[in-house]
Design an enzyme around this catalytic site. Structure first.
Site, PDB file in Angstrom:
ATOM      1  N   ASP A  47       0.875  -1.172   0.000  1.00 54.02           N
ATOM      2  CA  ASP A  47       0.000   0.000   0.000  1.00 54.02           C
ATOM      3  C   ASP A  47       0.911   1.219   0.000  1.00 54.02           C
ATOM      4  O   ASP A  47       2.143   1.081  -0.059  1.00 54.02           O
ATOM      5  CB  ASP A  47      -0.942  -0.003   1.227  1.00 54.02           C
ATOM      6  N   HIS A  73      -2.713   3.412  -4.491  1.00 53.12           N
ATOM      7  CA  HIS A  73      -2.164   2.862  -3.243  1.00 53.12           C
ATOM      8  C   HIS A  73      -0.755   2.312  -3.480  1.00 53.12           C
ATOM      9  O   HIS A  73      -0.418   1.229  -2.982  1.00 53.12           O
ATOM     10  CB  HIS A  73      -3.086   1.772  -2.679  1.00 53.12           C
ATOM     11  N   GLU A 120      -9.877   3.104  -4.800  1.00 52.00           N
ATOM     12  CA  GLU A 120      -9.514   4.483  -4.462  1.00 52.00           C
ATOM     13  C   GLU A 120      -8.347   5.010  -5.305  1.00 52.00           C
ATOM     14  O   GLU A 120      -7.280   5.308  -4.782  1.00 52.00           O
ATOM     15  CB  GLU A 120      -9.154   4.559  -2.967  1.00 52.00           C
TER      16      GLU A 120
HETATM   17  C1  ACM Z   1     -10.830  -0.200   0.808  1.00 54.52           C
HETATM   18  O1  ACM Z   1     -11.284  -0.202   1.955  1.00 54.52           O
HETATM   19  N1  ACM Z   1     -10.269   0.887   0.300  1.00 54.52           N
HETATM   20  C2  ACM Z   1     -10.885  -1.384  -0.022  1.00 54.52           C
END
Ligand code: ACM
Length: 500
Positions: free
Chosen positions: A163, A235, A298
């Site tokens: 991440d 991410h 995201e």
């Molecule tokens: C997430 O909680 N962004 C998958």
């Protein structure tokens, strides 16, 4: 489950007969565990008359078993090796909690109340996710997490290995991923993303390939498949700090010290795909899981909007916008995984510019993404944040350790009330809901004790949701069983959250 009169007592003459040699490895491991707490000999296939008989029965659904306990015999019939493992977990839960201790307790009444159980799972995918990027957790803890979940018949460990805040998997071809990407300067204090105070403490860590193989072997013995997640195209700040050439701008990048969604994302360049294919090739070499998770949640599109290269790809490929560019990106990665015999899982944002043809969707924002994907004939794992985000508060925030500020508390009964198959699906569509998963994100969880506090007992509620038939679920029954389960968690030294 039917309770019957009387008890079966384990004693010095208790012996086991196994009729299917294919089940021998499970019997060897599980009986050894029983020996280490009961101190009994429990011989297997000796010449002694056996009062515990274990056999296989292919007519039972996968992972299912029948357990019949009477005052003078125990019979286990198992569909397969996993099923026998689960039968042993049920036996452990029926035994006194001292069974969980790894020392001999000879003054315990080692007996089982007579019972008949015929059991098989509702869903084939029963998962928990642990985020080891926001905070790093040791191999020892990862194993304990897997061991605990396997006792409650979870069979998928989703390992969130990369991440923005840290890259955790050693890949020799790209050493900077762990030399640089596994470390951050410090970590923000508290949960207010608008103000910043750092703790001044460098944080990081990663798993070597040997450590990962060790975890995989450990999980295999417990019938847990480990699904690695390698996040893309967003991410990915930790990776881009290590290799800025795969980003949309030259940098400099820094492994972030504050939480929240970051704007640095991979560029859709040939060089980036070549790097991602190298990374995935290494990941596939290590992990036998059919599923590889590629994240895709995201992803702010600002940098693609500003990137000449990204805009050229949009034009060249005839794409409408950046959402379609993301879908094009994911399709390309999916084609690579499929060509290597693997299947892609992505978070529900992969629906946005059109789903990749064979993708499985993890529906997290709510269940509408999962419903849409199932209607399109795609497999779905339901993991909606309002029910199974175990990083959310589980009671009044005033009495709880700091957690994220978004989302309402998720107490135990909310988790138990989670129904993974929405009523609006037809029976045929519903078959695409292959399971459910709870997620332990760790922005605000930095210790094993805290991770257990957030996970238990909520994972026990999810375990029943994922295993038991819908009609058999009863909140009252769950809380009754919980007392027994809690005694076992105590014996295991699990730092679960106390009941209200
Ligand atoms: C997430 O909680 N962004 C998958």
């Amino acid at each position: 489950m039917r309770s019957l009169p009387g008890r079966f007592r384990f004693g010095p003459s208790t012996a086991i007969h196994l009729t299917d040699p294919g089940l021998e490895p499970v019997v060897a491991r599980e009986v050894q565990r029983l020996r280490s707490s009961t101190g009994l000999e429990l011989p297997v296939n000796s010449n002694d008359p056996a009062d515990i008989v274990i056999s296989s029965d292919a007519s039972i659904p996968p992972e299912g078993y029948r357990l019949a306990v009477s005052p003078d015999a125990v019979q286990i019939q198992a569909a397969d090796a996993a099923a026998l493992f689960y039968a042993f977990q049920s036996i452990r839960q029926l035994l006194p909690p001292e069974v969980e201790q790894e020392r001999v307790n000879s003054d315990v009444d080692w007996s089982l109340s007579a019972v008949e159980i015929a059991d098989h799972p509702r869903f084939s995918y029963r998962g928990l996710m642990l985020d080891v990027s926001r905070h790093f957790f040791s191999v020892e803890f990862v194993k304990r997490f897997i061991d605990l979940m396997s006792r409650y018949k979870f069979n998928r460990f989703h390992w969130h290995l990369t991440d923005d805040h840290g890259w955790r998997i050693e890949l020799p071809a790209y050493p900077r991923l762990t030399e640089v990407g596994a470390w951050r300067r410090e970590t923000m204090i508290g949960n207010n993303l608008k103000t910043y105070g750092g703790d001044g403490i460098p944080h990081g860590g990663f798993y070597t390939q040997d450590e990962i193989r060790d975890v995989l072997n450990y999980a295999t013995e417990r019938f847990v498949t480990v699904i690695p997640e390698i996040e893309m195209p967003g991410h990915s700040t930790a990776a881009l700090t290590a290799y800025p050439e795969y980003g949309c701008h030259p940098g400099p990048y820094e492994v972030p010290v504050s939480w929240g969604i970051k704007k640095d994302i991979y560029s859709p360049s040939d060089a980036t795909f070549s790097y991602l294919e190298d990374v995935l090739t290494e990941v596939m070499r290590l992990f036998p899981s059919e599923y590889i998770h590629i994240g895709a949640d995201e992803v702010p599109k600002d940098q693609w909007q500003a990137s000449r290269l990204a805009q050229d790809v949009i034009q060249r490929e005839g794409l409408a916008d950046e959402d379609e560019l993301q879908s094009w990106f994911i399709r390309r990665v999916e084609a690579f995984l499929n060509a290597n015999g693997r299947r892609l899982i992505g978070w529900d944002e992969i629906l946005e510019g059109g789903l990749a043809p064979n993708a499985t969707v993890m529906s997290w924002r709510d269940m509408t993404g999962g419903v849409e994907a199932a209607r399109q004939g795609h497999d779905v794992i339901m993991t909606p944040k309002d029910y199974v985000y175990f990083d959310y508060y589980q009671g009044d925030p005033a009495g709880e350790p700091v957690a994220g500020r978004f989302g309402h508390p998720i107490p135990l009964d909310t988790v138990y009330g989670f129904e993974p198959i929405p009523d609006e699906l037809t029976e045929r569509e519903a078959r695409h809901i292959i399971g459910a998963q709870g997620n332990v994100w760790t922005e605000f969880i930095s210790t094993p004790e805290h991770a257990e506090y957030m996970t238990y007992p909520r994972a026990l509620a999810l375990s029943e949701v994922a295993w038991s038939p819908r009609a058999a679920r009863s909140l009252e029954g769950f809380f009754r069983r919980l007392n027994t389960n809690i005694a076992h968690l105590d014996a295991l030294g699990v730092n679960y959250r106390a009941l209200d």
